[in-house]
Design a protein around this motif. Structure first.
Motif, PDB file in Angstrom:
ATOM      1  N   MET A  98      -2.727   2.424   0.553  1.00  0.00           N
ATOM      2  CA  MET A  98      -3.801   3.025   1.354  1.00  0.00           C
ATOM      3  C   MET A  98      -4.096   4.463   0.939  1.00  0.00           C
ATOM      4  SD  MET A  98      -4.603   0.534   3.343  1.00  0.00           S
ATOM      5  CE  MET A  98      -5.490   1.141   4.783  1.00  0.00           C
ATOM      6  N   LEU A  99      -3.275   5.037   0.080  1.00  0.00           N
ATOM      7  CA  LEU A  99      -3.468   6.415  -0.337  1.00  0.00           C
ATOM      8  C   LEU A  99      -4.458   6.490  -1.492  1.00  0.00           C
ATOM      9  CD1 LEU A  99       0.269   7.570  -0.338  1.00  0.00           C
ATOM     10  CD2 LEU A  99      -1.401   7.771   1.513  1.00  0.00           C
ATOM     11  N   PRO A 100      -5.079   7.652  -1.713  1.00  0.00           N
ATOM     12  CA  PRO A 100      -5.956   7.820  -2.881  1.00  0.00           C
ATOM     13  C   PRO A 100      -5.173   7.567  -4.173  1.00  0.00           C
ATOM     14  CG  PRO A 100      -6.241   9.628  -1.336  1.00  0.00           C
ATOM     15  CD  PRO A 100      -5.068   8.841  -0.851  1.00  0.00           C
ATOM     16  N   PRO A 101      -5.826   7.108  -5.231  1.00  0.00           N
ATOM     17  CA  PRO A 101      -5.115   6.781  -6.481  1.00  0.00           C
ATOM     18  C   PRO A 101      -4.249   7.909  -7.011  1.00  0.00           C
ATOM     19  CG  PRO A 101      -7.360   5.940  -6.556  1.00  0.00           C
ATOM     20  CD  PRO A 101      -7.254   6.757  -5.300  1.00  0.00           C
ATOM     21  N   ALA A 102      -4.737   9.149  -6.955  1.00  0.00           N
ATOM     22  CA  ALA A 102      -3.947  10.268  -7.486  1.00  0.00           C
ATOM     23  C   ALA A 102      -2.657  10.456  -6.693  1.00  0.00           C
ATOM     24  CB  ALA A 102      -4.785  11.543  -7.462  1.00  0.00           C
ATOM     25  N   ALA A 103      -2.739  10.345  -5.370  1.00  0.00           N
ATOM     26  CA  ALA A 103      -1.539  10.472  -4.540  1.00  0.00           C
ATOM     27  C   ALA A 103      -0.609   9.288  -4.765  1.00  0.00           C
ATOM     28  CB  ALA A 103      -1.938  10.581  -3.073  1.00  0.00           C
ATOM     29  N   ARG A 104      -1.169   8.127  -4.877  1.00  0.00           N
ATOM     30  CA  ARG A 104      -0.382   6.914  -5.090  1.00  0.00           C
ATOM     31  C   ARG A 104       0.423   7.001  -6.382  1.00  0.00           C
ATOM     32  NH1 ARG A 104      -4.321   2.314  -5.698  1.00  0.00           N
ATOM     33  NH2 ARG A 104      -5.219   3.397  -3.927  1.00  0.00           N
ATOM     34  N   ALA A 105      -0.177   7.607  -7.403  1.00  0.00           N
ATOM     35  CA  ALA A 105       0.484   7.687  -8.700  1.00  0.00           C
ATOM     36  C   ALA A 105       1.720   8.578  -8.671  1.00  0.00           C
ATOM     37  CB  ALA A 105      -0.504   8.203  -9.745  1.00  0.00           C
ATOM     38  N   ARG A 106       1.825   9.475  -7.712  1.00  0.00           N
ATOM     39  CA  ARG A 106       2.976  10.373  -7.630  1.00  0.00           C
ATOM     40  C   ARG A 106       4.176   9.728  -6.951  1.00  0.00           C
ATOM     41  NH1 ARG A 106       1.553  15.181  -4.324  1.00  0.00           N
ATOM     42  NH2 ARG A 106       3.690  15.791  -4.914  1.00  0.00           N
ATOM     43  N   LEU A 107       3.964   8.640  -6.239  1.00  0.00           N
ATOM     44  CA  LEU A 107       5.056   8.010  -5.504  1.00  0.00           C
ATOM     45  C   LEU A 107       5.928   7.173  -6.422  1.00  0.00           C
ATOM     46  CD1 LEU A 107       3.274   6.796  -2.250  1.00  0.00           C
ATOM     47  CD2 LEU A 107       4.913   8.675  -2.441  1.00  0.00           C
ATOM     48  N   ARG A 108       7.223   7.213  -6.190  1.00  0.00           N
ATOM     49  CA  ARG A 108       8.177   6.328  -6.852  1.00  0.00           C
ATOM     50  C   ARG A 108       8.952   5.592  -5.772  1.00  0.00           C
ATOM     51  NH1 ARG A 108       5.206   7.603 -10.063  1.00  0.00           N
ATOM     52  NH2 ARG A 108       5.497   8.574 -12.105  1.00  0.00           N
ATOM     53  N   LEU A 109       8.635   4.331  -5.590  1.00  0.00           N
ATOM     54  CA  LEU A 109       9.299   3.546  -4.561  1.00  0.00           C
ATOM     55  C   LEU A 109      10.641   3.064  -5.107  1.00  0.00           C
ATOM     56  CD1 LEU A 109       6.251   1.474  -3.226  1.00  0.00           C
ATOM     57  CD2 LEU A 109       6.943   3.834  -2.727  1.00  0.00           C
ATOM     58  N   VAL A 110      11.717   3.496  -4.459  1.00  0.00           N
ATOM     59  CA  VAL A 110      13.064   3.220  -4.950  1.00  0.00           C
ATOM     60  C   VAL A 110      13.871   2.499  -3.876  1.00  0.00           C
ATOM     61  CG1 VAL A 110      13.016   5.207  -6.513  1.00  0.00           C
ATOM     62  CG2 VAL A 110      13.915   5.475  -4.177  1.00  0.00           C
ATOM     63  N   ALA A 111      15.039   2.005  -4.259  1.00  0.00           N
ATOM     64  CA  ALA A 111      15.920   1.312  -3.313  1.00  0.00           C
ATOM     65  C   ALA A 111      16.491   2.293  -2.300  1.00  0.00           C
ATOM     66  CB  ALA A 111      17.050   0.624  -4.065  1.00  0.00           C
ATOM     67  N   ALA A 112      16.833   1.778  -1.124  1.00  0.00           N
ATOM     68  CA  ALA A 112      17.310   2.641  -0.039  1.00  0.00           C
ATOM     69  C   ALA A 112      18.608   3.351  -0.383  1.00  0.00           C
ATOM     70  CB  ALA A 112      17.494   1.813   1.231  1.00  0.00           C
ATOM     71  N   ASP A 113      19.427   2.775  -1.247  1.00  0.00           N
ATOM     72  CA  ASP A 113      20.699   3.409  -1.582  1.00  0.00           C
ATOM     73  C   ASP A 113      20.611   4.301  -2.811  1.00  0.00           C
ATOM     74  OD1 ASP A 113      20.255   1.450  -3.419  1.00  0.00           O
ATOM     75  OD2 ASP A 113      22.188   0.432  -3.153  1.00  0.00           O
ATOM     76  N   SER A 114      19.392   4.598  -3.257  1.00  0.00           N
ATOM     77  CA  SER A 114      19.226   5.464  -4.421  1.00  0.00           C
ATOM     78  C   SER A 114      19.491   6.918  -4.029  1.00  0.00           C
ATOM     79  CB  SER A 114      17.816   5.344  -4.984  1.00  0.00           C
ATOM     80  OG  SER A 114      17.560   4.025  -5.408  1.00  0.00           O
ATOM     81  N   ALA A 115      20.003   7.685  -4.963  1.00  0.00           N
ATOM     82  CA  ALA A 115      20.222   9.114  -4.755  1.00  0.00           C
ATOM     83  C   ALA A 115      19.268   9.884  -5.663  1.00  0.00           C
ATOM     84  CB  ALA A 115      21.664   9.473  -5.057  1.00  0.00           C
ATOM     85  N   GLY A 116      19.205  11.182  -5.472  1.00  0.00           N
ATOM     86  CA  GLY A 116      18.422  11.976  -6.406  1.00  0.00           C
ATOM     87  C   GLY A 116      17.294  12.756  -5.797  1.00  0.00           C
ATOM     88  N   GLY A 117      17.477  13.281  -4.605  1.00  0.00           N
ATOM     89  CA  GLY A 117      16.502  14.209  -4.053  1.00  0.00           C
ATOM     90  C   GLY A 117      15.214  13.590  -3.572  1.00  0.00           C
ATOM     91  N   GLY A 118      15.234  12.292  -3.220  1.00  0.00           N
ATOM     92  CA  GLY A 118      14.034  11.657  -2.696  1.00  0.00           C
ATOM     93  C   GLY A 118      13.975  11.733  -1.179  1.00  0.00           C
ATOM     94  N   TYR A 119      13.186  10.844  -0.592  1.00  0.00           N
ATOM     95  CA  TYR A 119      12.987  10.816   0.850  1.00  0.00           C
ATOM     96  C   TYR A 119      13.260   9.414   1.375  1.00  0.00           C
ATOM     97  CZ  TYR A 119      10.656  15.290   0.171  1.00  0.00           C
ATOM     98  OH  TYR A 119      10.378  16.598  -0.167  1.00  0.00           O
TER      99      TYR A 119
END
Length: 516
Positions: free
Chosen positions: A458-479
């Protein structure tokens, strides 16, 4: 038009879209098989008879996915177009409630009150944008009840055909619409008892209504085409089959949908309907009961308007009692019964009119204390309605998480909150606005991560391109995001540092944590 882009994508929207594409593929293969086989868009769509949710009605979504196939666009663009189409149909449903209120209450002004109560219902208003099953069905059911009332008032061939069309549209969205033919035949029989002079007109109208309805239902529901009787029976018998193992959070514990107590739907109806509307509904119900008691049931039913109100009461009470008596599978609150809500606001409109008339009698010597009490109650209810309107504005676009009188802490401890997952869209927007990195890792727990994927679209293409959808147990400064659906309690410190919370009425519906 101004608000349609404020809402994210609901949990069920991809499934509803897929169901419509499955039926679209089936129709294309039946009508133009060679052309359909050359369409790459249909290559990965499952066959109708092998699709798990093939028995869901697709009348609303089918033309929308056909248009999407003909005019491809960004996923968010078509999602917002579907949202707008759903809300415009809700406008038609609100118009039907206005017309019904005008007929029942005797004035277009009171009809407007009924429609106003419907629109100023926070959950219904918000879900009108994205709930393609329950609010679409509410709107079509209200339109069909309007055509039914017109048919009962003056049975003609034209009105019978229009009512058949409205009834078929409701059935072809949700099989629960079969209640409409039952109401039609039952109340036509009641009219024959009290208006026997119109017997020939009623028999002729119903003789036209039944076969035309059957043909239209089959025409608008491709699932039925091969064997209408068999597959309609299968659809009616499949209520809840897809939710056997599902649990809901109710009164502070997780309960299997097959084991929900009888009071699940009434409690949800009570705690999510604005308090002034509940009070007015009670007054309207009391007024009808008092009138029937004074006149006697037989004499009361001789009045045309009394039979109309009896129809409205059957509209409200019949499905509710049926769901309780049959122990039907429900989940996500009482949304499967939204279609009875117009009956609630119509009776509430009657309650408001009774109060208003009691207040108008204040100048007479006979009942000044009662009139003053009515006036005081009118003021209190007006303030309550103003607060509902204020909350709808203040809590936009999260009206779908509205609870009428429960404190936020109680809601968090006892009930589901954002079971649609729409607040994930605003959560992602907040993350991207507060983190300037070109690639931002974001995760949710496994059971709700689908809401992350669909709201990212649902986000604009430019915003969508910045997201990295990762697994819940991933580490590394995400959200990490949570809608608290299957984790209503607090999260441990290991999840991360809480950085953002969205609250509605004091209850948290979305949390954002910054991962270490």
């Amino acid at each position: 038009m101004a608000l349609v882009r404020d809402y994210g994508m609901g949990w069920d929207e991809p499934a509803e879209r897929l169901n419509a594409f499955v039926s679209a593929r089936y129709v294309a293969l039946r009508l133009a098989p060679e052309l359909a086989r050359r369409q790459p868009r249909l290559a990965d769509i499952p066959a109708l008879r092998r699709h798990r949710d093939a028995d869901h009605g697709v009348l609303f979504m089918l033309p929308l996915v056909a248009a999407e196939a003909l005019w491809p666009a960004d996923p968010a663009t078509w999602a917002y177009r579907r949202h707008l189409a759903g809300f415009l149909l809700f406008v038609a449903g609100a118009w039907a409630v206005y017309r019904l209120g005008t007929m029942l209450l005797g004035s277009w002004r009171w009809g407007l009150v009924g429609a106003g109560l419907l629109v100023l219902s926070p959950r219904i208003f918000a879900e009108a944008f994205y709930n393609y099953k329950d609010v679409v069905f509410l709107s079509l059911f209200a339109l069909a009840m309007l055509t039914l009332l017109r048919l009962l008032r003056r049975p003609t061939a034209g009105r019978a055909l229009l009512h058949a069309l409205a009834t078929a549209a409701a059935i072809d969205v949700r099989a629960m619409g079969v209640l409409l033919p039952a109401l039609t035949l039952g109340f036509a029989a009641l009219e024959l008892v009290y208006r026997p002079v119109r017997r020939r007109a009623f028999v002729g109208a119903l003789g036209l209504y039944v076969p035309v309805l059957a043909a239209l239902v089959v025409l608008g529901w491709p699932y039925l085409w091969d064997n209408p009787v068999h597959y309609l029976g299968a659809a009616l018998g499949s209520f809840g089959h897809y939710a056997k193992a599902m649990e809901v959070f109710y009164l502070g514990r997780f309960v299997a949908v097959r084991a929900l107590p009888w009071h699940y739907a009434p409690v949800w109806l009570l705690i999510t309907t604005p308090v002034p509307y509940v009070v007015l509904f009670g007054i309207g119900l009391w007024g009808l009961a008092r009138a029937a008691w004074i006149a006697g049931p037989g004499r009361w039913l001789r009045r045309t308007n009394s039979r109309r109100y009896l129809l409205v009461l059957a509209w409200f009470a019949g499905p509710l009692v049926g769901v309780i008596g049959l122990r039907s599978v429900l989940y996500d609150g009482w949304r499967h019964l939204y279609f009875i809500y117009p009956a609630v606001v119509l009776v509430a409109g009657l309650g408001l009119r009774l109060l208003w008339h009691a207040w108008q009698r204040r100048q007479t010597a006979a009942a000044p204390p009662r009139a003053l009490a009515a006036g005081a109650l009118l003021v209190a209810l007006a303030l309550g309605m103003a607060r509902v309107a204020w909350r709808m504005v203040a809590e936009h676009p999260f009206q779908y998480a509205y609870f009428s009188f429960l404190p936020g802490r109680v809601v968090e401890q006892q009930f589901e909150r954002d079971y649609w997952g729409l607040s994930v869209k605003q959560g992602l927007e907040w993350v991207l606005a507060h983190d300037a990195r070109p690639a931002v890792p974001v995760s949710m727990d496994e059971r709700t991560e689908m809401t992350l994927r669909i709201n990212a679209k649902m986000l604009p293409p430019a915003a969508r391109a910045r997201l990295r959808l990762v697994a819940a147990d991933s580490a590394g400064g995400g959200y990490f995001l949570s809608i608290y659906r299957w984790h209503p309690g607090a999260y441990p410190a290991s999840v991360g540092r809480p950085v953002h919370t969205i609250r509605v009425g004091g209850a948290a519906i979305l949390g954002v944590w910054r991962r270490p």
